[in-house]
Design a protein around this motif. Structure first.
Motif, short mmCIF file in Angstrom:
data_model
loop_
_atom_site.label_atom_id
_atom_site.label_comp_id
_atom_site.label_asym_id
_atom_site.label_seq_id
_atom_site.Cartn_x
_atom_site.Cartn_y
_atom_site.Cartn_z
N THR A 56 -1.91 -2.79 12.31
CA THR A 56 -2.99 -2.25 11.94
C THR A 56 -4.21 -2.74 13.07
OG1 THR A 56 -2.20 -2.68 9.70
CG2 THR A 56 -4.71 -2.26 10.15
N THR A 106 -3.16 11.94 10.52
CA THR A 106 -1.95 11.20 11.43
C THR A 106 -1.88 11.89 12.46
OG1 THR A 106 -0.03 10.36 11.27
CG2 THR A 106 -0.17 12.21 10.15
N ARG A 160 -7.56 9.89 6.40
CA ARG A 160 -6.38 10.28 5.88
C ARG A 160 -5.51 11.48 7.11
NH1 ARG A 160 -9.23 11.36 1.48
NH2 ARG A 160 -8.77 13.66 1.58
N ASN A 208 -4.95 7.48 10.74
CA ASN A 208 -6.60 6.78 10.53
C ASN A 208 -6.60 6.98 8.84
OD1 ASN A 208 -9.43 6.92 9.92
ND2 ASN A 208 -9.70 7.99 11.73
N CYS A 209 -6.62 5.86 8.59
CA CYS A 209 -6.71 5.63 7.13
C CYS A 209 -7.92 5.93 6.28
CB CYS A 209 -6.35 4.19 6.54
SG CYS A 209 -4.71 3.71 6.77
N ARG A 234 -10.06 2.26 9.79
CA ARG A 234 -8.77 1.48 9.85
C ARG A 234 -7.71 2.21 10.50
NH1 ARG A 234 -4.81 0.50 5.42
NH2 ARG A 234 -3.69 -1.36 6.28
N CYS A 279 -1.20 3.39 4.48
CA CYS A 279 -2.29 2.70 4.33
C CYS A 279 -2.89 1.63 3.26
CB CYS A 279 -3.48 3.90 4.20
SG CYS A 279 -3.51 4.76 5.83
N GLN A 280 -2.13 2.21 1.92
CA GLN A 280 -2.36 1.32 0.78
C GLN A 280 -1.65 0.20 0.63
OE1 GLN A 280 -3.09 3.86 -2.58
NE2 GLN A 280 -4.59 4.97 -1.24
N VAL A 311 -3.60 2.68 11.78
CA VAL A 311 -2.30 1.97 11.54
C VAL A 311 -1.31 2.65 12.38
CG1 VAL A 311 -0.34 1.38 9.93
CG2 VAL A 311 -2.73 1.32 9.34
#
Length: 171
Positions: free
Chosen positions: A101, A139, A137, A133-134, A108, A168-169, A110
């Motif tokens: 992360t 990728t 949303r 990219n959280c 954010r 992400c969660q 990941v």
């Protein structure tokens, strides 16, 4: 592969024994062809059971931190029962222990690795690194050394997508 062949032969022999026992119990009123038919049905039942239990067996071999994010089911014309009951032919997992992360421009990010297992005559496993990219949303796959994003292959996910939730969660 050889062990499945041996297991199928023994399943056939066991089922042939059941057919022979049924023939003897009936006072030989059942036809003689019941024995090889039972043997064939026993081998077929073993193979069907093995193919449908592949996904569950592979899941037991994964670490506790691995989460299934995608399951593919399919049919084959040489397996006519798969049209009524599709079997799992591939699935993808993300290992939550391997998530990296970070933050960039207040978003954010990941980095994760997605493993894809595919059922073939010999099981195939491939893996690909991604950056999620959280916040947006999105990728993107990473390629090369050092890893660089391939922006032409960007994907956007919904908040309910299993991959987005796993990556992400988390806490």
């Amino acid at each position: 592969m050889i062990w499945h062949l041996i297991a199928a032969v023994f399943a056939g022999l066991g089922a042939a024994g059941v057919g022979l026992l049924l023939r003897l119990v009936s006072g030989k009123r059942l036809p003689r062809w019941i024995v090889p038919v039972c043997a064939g049905l026993g081998m077929l039942a073993y193979q069907i059971n093995h193919e449908y239990s592949w996904f569950d067996h592979k899941q037991t071999q994964l670490p506790d931190s691995a989460r299934v994010v995608d399951v593919e089911k399919g049919q084959a014309f040489w397996r006519p029962w798969t049209y009524a009951f599709p079997m799992t032919t591939a699935f993808s997992v993300v290992d939550q222990d391997d998530l990296i992360t970070g933050q960039a421009d207040g978003q954010r990010l990941v980095q994760y690795r997605r493993y894809r297992f595919r059922k073939e005559y010999v099981d195939q496993v491939t893996h690909q690194a991604y950056l999620m990219n959280c916040t947006s949303r999105e990728t993107v796959p990473l390629a090369g050394e050092p890893p660089r994003p391939r922006t032409e292959a960007t994907q956007t996910f919904t908040e309910t997508d299993p991959l987005f939730q796993v990556v992400c969660q988390q806490e």
